[in-house]
Design a protein around this motif. Structure first.
Motif, PDB file in Angstrom:
ATOM      1  N   GLN A 139     -14.528  -0.417 -16.856  1.00 16.46           N
ATOM      2  CA  GLN A 139     -14.193   0.976 -17.109  1.00 16.46           C
ATOM      3  C   GLN A 139     -14.818   1.469 -18.396  1.00 16.46           C
ATOM      4  O   GLN A 139     -14.928   2.681 -18.609  1.00 16.46           O
ATOM      5  N   ASP A 157      -0.597   4.036  -3.480  1.00 19.58           N
ATOM      6  CA  ASP A 157       0.419   3.134  -4.026  1.00 19.58           C
ATOM      7  C   ASP A 157       0.635   1.901  -3.162  1.00 19.58           C
ATOM      8  O   ASP A 157       1.294   0.952  -3.597  1.00 19.58           O
ATOM      9  N   VAL A 168      -6.707   1.963  -7.444  1.00 21.94           N
ATOM     10  CA  VAL A 168      -5.554   2.050  -8.336  1.00 21.94           C
ATOM     11  C   VAL A 168      -4.335   2.563  -7.579  1.00 21.94           C
ATOM     12  O   VAL A 168      -4.448   3.134  -6.492  1.00 21.94           O
ATOM     13  N   SER A 169      -3.156   2.375  -8.187  1.00 19.01           N
ATOM     14  CA  SER A 169      -1.910   2.619  -7.466  1.00 19.01           C
ATOM     15  C   SER A 169      -1.269   3.975  -7.711  1.00 19.01           C
ATOM     16  O   SER A 169      -0.302   4.322  -7.029  1.00 19.01           O
ATOM     17  N   ASN A 170      -1.766   4.753  -8.654  1.00 15.27           N
ATOM     18  CA  ASN A 170      -1.159   6.061  -8.884  1.00 15.27           C
ATOM     19  C   ASN A 170      -2.128   7.008  -9.570  1.00 15.27           C
ATOM     20  O   ASN A 170      -3.195   6.593 -10.059  1.00 15.27           O
ATOM     21  N   VAL A 218      -3.070   6.415 -13.482  1.00 14.74           N
ATOM     22  CA  VAL A 218      -4.093   5.387 -13.692  1.00 14.74           C
ATOM     23  C   VAL A 218      -5.456   5.912 -13.252  1.00 14.74           C
ATOM     24  O   VAL A 218      -6.484   5.638 -13.876  1.00 14.74           O
ATOM     25  N   GLU A 220      -6.968   8.122 -15.908  1.00 16.38           N
ATOM     26  CA  GLU A 220      -7.470   7.308 -17.013  1.00 16.38           C
ATOM     27  C   GLU A 220      -8.783   6.631 -16.610  1.00 16.38           C
ATOM     28  O   GLU A 220      -9.736   6.567 -17.403  1.00 16.38           O
ATOM     29  N   PHE A 221      -8.844   6.133 -15.391  1.00 11.62           N
ATOM     30  CA  PHE A 221     -10.052   5.479 -14.867  1.00 11.62           C
ATOM     31  C   PHE A 221     -11.244   6.430 -14.916  1.00 11.62           C
ATOM     32  O   PHE A 221     -12.356   6.064 -15.305  1.00 11.62           O
TER      33      PHE A 221
END
Length: 358
Positions: A4, A26, A50-52, A55, A58-59
């Motif tokens: 990242q 999720d 990613v799960s949400n 995140v 941010e990614f």
């Protein structure tokens, strides 16, 4: 997979690495299935899963992607609530909604498309994933992220240069497909509530979606909007949308105009199709007709656009930069049939001012 913290790669072009996709869901099972489908044929790279939404945002601060596969129902911030922020953070990445919520009614689907999602796909329940589902994801991403040849700069610049003030028009007809709902929402917001002319819309959507779509258009346009019925009168200041199971054609009534519905197969294969709307519009309104073509796959509307131009009317198409898919508008622009090539906000302002490109 790149870290990242890597420098943001530039957008892929012909000859570069495959487009990069971020998966936001999720469910660990769904993420695994979708990742396998995305990378199955080597067309795309999974940049992250990613799960949400938090995140994911941010990614996207550190990693450039070309596509985002997004679930709508997630703990915390829902996919629908996060969609505008994800689109902004993605810097042009196209969002494919993959969610079971898309099967619960048209509301979530149409709202997601209006907010800027490029397309949607129903996600089966856990345990219901199949090869068909994987193929469907791959096909949709291929259509949305396939590298297209750049636009003919001379054609696009020439069309923009002709967008001067003309003699006006008496009716507006808009055709759209993939990516068109968001473009339509931007366009409609530029039109004042007192705009006096009728507006016809053919948007490629299933029949079951149309009542909610019409209700949403009414809110966006701040004026009445109806799903077309046979023999419906075309009235000033109102919007009419084509039903999902028939084309709309315009006919003269002597003291005005009305809608006739037709379900004959269209050359484009679309139902409803933009071509019958434009062709009949040209016959009834001639040089007083303005046609608009927004983002969409294929060539629907290109034959009808020629009819509008031949009768002295004008055609404005969405520019490539703002289109999810520059298929429908690009087919008209590259054939020399566009009087102007503009982003949706400028098309809306042109309509609001009752100008027409010359």
């Amino acid at each position: 997979m790149r870290s990242q913290t890597d420098k943001l790669p530039r957008r892929p072009s012909i000859g570069d690495a495959p487009p990069r996709v971020l998966i936001v869901d999720d469910s660990a099972v769904a993420r695994a299935v979708i990742a396998r489908a995305v990378e199955a044929e080597g067309r795309f790279i999974v940049a992250g899963a990613v799960s949400n939404a938090i995140v994911a945002l941010e990614f996207l601060k550190h990693t450039r992607v070309d596509g985002i596969v997004l679930d709508l129902e997630m703990p915390g911030i829902s996919g629908l609530a996060a969609l505008p922020d994800l689109i902004a953070a993605g810097h042009g990445a196209k969002v494919l909604i993959v969610s079971s919520a898309a099967s619960e009614g048209a509301a979530a689907t149409v709202e997601a498309l209006a907010l800027g999602a490029a397309d949607t796909l129903v996600k089966p329940e856990v345990g219901g994933f199949s090869g068909r589902f994987s193929v469907a994801i791959s096909e949709k991403l291929t259509r949305l992220l396939a590298i297209e040849a750049g636009p003919d700069t001379a054609v696009q610049a020439g069309a923009r240069a002709t967008a001067g003030v003309g003699t006006g028009f008496d009716i507006v007809a808009i055709g759209a497909s993939t990516g068109g709902i968001h473009a339509l929402s931007v366009l409609l917001r530029e039109m004042p509530s007192g705009f006096p002319l009728p507006v016809l819309i053919t948007q490629h959507l299933p029949e079951s979606f149309m009542p909610y779509f019409a209700a949403q258009v009414a809110v966006l346009a701040n004026r009445p909007c109806d799903v077309a019925t046979d023999c419906m009168r075309i009235r000033p200041g109102r919007v009419i949308v084509a039903p999902g199971n028939a084309h709309i054609r315009v006919v003269s009534t002597g003291d005005g105009a009305a809608i006739r519905l037709n379900s004959d197969p269209a050359k484009s294969g679309c139902m409803p199709s933009v071509d019958p709307m434009f062709e009949s519009l040209a016959e009834v309104y001639g040089p007083r007709a303005l046609g608009v073509v927004l983002s969409g796959m294929g060539r629907d509307g290109s034959d009808g656009a020629r009819s509008v131009i031949a009768r002295g009317g004008a055609i404005v198409v969405q520019d490539r930069e703002s289109s999810v898919v520059w298929g429908m508008p690009g087919a008209i622009a590259n054939a020399g049939g566009a009087s102007a090539v503009l982003p949706p906000v400028e098309i809306g302002r042109l309509i609001a001012a009752r100008r027409r490109p010359t």
